[in-house]
Design a protein around this motif. Structure first.
Motif, PDB file in Angstrom:
ATOM      1  N   LEU A  59      45.254  45.487  35.899  1.00 27.15           N
ATOM      2  CA  LEU A  59      45.093  46.815  35.313  1.00 27.15           C
ATOM      3  C   LEU A  59      44.121  47.705  36.082  1.00 27.15           C
ATOM      4  CD1 LEU A  59      45.174  45.779  31.544  1.00 27.15           C
ATOM      5  CD2 LEU A  59      46.944  46.985  32.806  1.00 27.15           C
ATOM      6  N   LEU A  60      43.617  47.224  37.207  1.00 23.40           N
ATOM      7  CA  LEU A  60      42.761  48.065  38.041  1.00 23.40           C
ATOM      8  C   LEU A  60      43.538  49.285  38.515  1.00 23.40           C
ATOM      9  CD1 LEU A  60      41.137  45.405  40.421  1.00 23.40           C
ATOM     10  CD2 LEU A  60      39.914  46.848  38.791  1.00 23.40           C
ATOM     11  N   PRO A  61      42.934  50.476  38.461  1.00 27.42           N
ATOM     12  CA  PRO A  61      43.659  51.637  38.988  1.00 27.42           C
ATOM     13  C   PRO A  61      44.031  51.465  40.459  1.00 27.42           C
ATOM     14  CG  PRO A  61      41.423  52.254  38.273  1.00 27.42           C
ATOM     15  CD  PRO A  61      41.637  50.836  37.877  1.00 27.42           C
ATOM     16  N   GLU A  62      43.194  50.750  41.196  1.00 27.41           N
ATOM     17  CA  GLU A  62      43.446  50.568  42.629  1.00 27.41           C
ATOM     18  C   GLU A  62      44.775  49.864  42.900  1.00 27.41           C
ATOM     19  OE1 GLU A  62      40.602  49.925  41.104  1.00 27.41           O
ATOM     20  OE2 GLU A  62      38.885  50.576  42.309  1.00 27.41           O
ATOM     21  N   VAL A  63      45.225  49.051  41.930  1.00 28.12           N
ATOM     22  CA  VAL A  63      46.406  48.213  42.158  1.00 28.12           C
ATOM     23  C   VAL A  63      47.709  49.024  42.158  1.00 28.12           C
ATOM     24  CG1 VAL A  63      47.696  46.222  41.220  1.00 28.12           C
ATOM     25  CG2 VAL A  63      45.235  46.119  41.424  1.00 28.12           C
TER      26      VAL A  63
END
Lengths: 227, 227
Positions: free
Chosen positions: A122-126
């Motif tokens: 759920l990291l935005p970076e992903v």
């Protein structure tokens, strides 16, 4: 942040006690730091230090922090995808039993290792381009759930829209062990995996009556796969 | 990070076009930045700028970044907990129908708003002491699922360990819409909510035959609650 561990001081070049190869040492260090300290807050330098490597040596194995994260994420789906592809092909077994086996082994994978790597999904970076392989593996894994569901008796009766929704929910139910593990880290995967696989068959529309037999058949499939 | 938006330049003191009060303006700005840019990477200054407030004015409403995150997290569980408490007390209705209604409205809440706030549950920072209210509300919400499950016909037959596992899975299934929404942001909540509520009753052990009636009764409960 009171709950995160401080990144340790530089260690000796090697950590022979772990018995890990340097690449795995980097992944283990990153898994710990990304899940406890946070991905954004962790530097490649901190990962190298924790792994007992010089930063330059680490770059021999990984191009950077994103590459390490990509490897960790792919490790949470690729083994399940391989199992899924084998199960999809074993058409001599009931699709329901194969779905049970897939869900069971997927839960075991998501609960394996000391760190809850699914939390990194759920990291935005992903969302970034760099993680297309992870997203493709995960999409293909979900598609295998859909394929097995379609081959079940109750699934065969569903329309396209219902099938898509039900597949989302089956896959979501399996991945929800990420949330369950976060809240109750002491949940025993050996109890959670069969319970989730049972729940998946219920969501698929299998009756309680048929479940006993299908669960047993699913267990046998797992045993022959692992053997 | 190619996918995250850049934080805008300072804006005029007010954003009258949004029609929001300053406190809600701060929450809306933080919801956007925390989910797209990342919690760690977002400064309180960036939140204030996006909200069109001076930093000092923002501190009038929130003690800091953690307080803003706490308010956002609590907003994802508190309304469902209120509904849950009402549903638990409405013992004139079937427990299965009340469980359906709870799951339906919980999914609608988790899918509401332009940003997937549930994605913030898995931040390492959220383990901290500061978020005890959120954790307590979420625990109480899960307990309501357990209470309703115990009152169902199939639930009444379960032992304590099975009940705990089944409650985890019911709650996990509901929260898995966070993962589903992340992968398919265009999934219609109006279709996802009843499908998830149906799946929850299947996980609870309700038969397909009884489901049609209970779903209808659950829908009526929702209507009288919202009215």
């Amino acid at each position: 942040m009171s709950t995160t561990r401080r990144v340790g001081r530089p260690r000796a070049q090697k950590r022979p006690e772990s018995g890990l190869q340097p690449r795995e040492e980097v992944l283990a260090a990153a898994a710990e730091l990304f899940t406890t300290h946070g991905y954004t807050a962790t530097t490649t330098r901190a990962v190298a230090e924790r792994a007992g490597l010089r930063q330059a040596s680490m770059y021999h194995y990984f191009g950077g922090k994103e590459a390490i994260l990509a490897a960790l994420l792919e490790g949470t789906v690729r083994p399940s995808l391989e199992i899924a592809q084998e199960l999809v092909s074993r058409t001599e077994a009931a699709a329901e039993a194969r779905l049970w086996a897939l869900c069971h082994s997927d839960v075991m994978l998501l609960c394996s290792g000391p760190h809850n790597l699914g939390a990194l999904y759920l990291l935005p970076e992903v969302q970034a381009e760099r993680f297309t392989d992870f997203h493709r593996f995960r999409r293909e894994l979900k598609a295998s759930y859909g394929e097995l569901l379609t081959a079940t008796e109750p699934g065969a009766a569903l329309g396209a829209e219902d099938l898509a929704l039900r597949t989302d929910l089956l896959f979501g139910l399996t991945e929800s062990v990420i949330l369950i593990r976060r809240t109750g880290p002491d949940r025993d995967p050996q109890a959670l995996a069969p319970a989730t696989a049972d729940a998946a068959l219920r969501v698929a529309g299998v009756t309680e009556h048929a479940l006993t037999r299908l669960r047993r058949e699913g267990g046998r499939l797992l045993a022959t796969q692992q053997g």
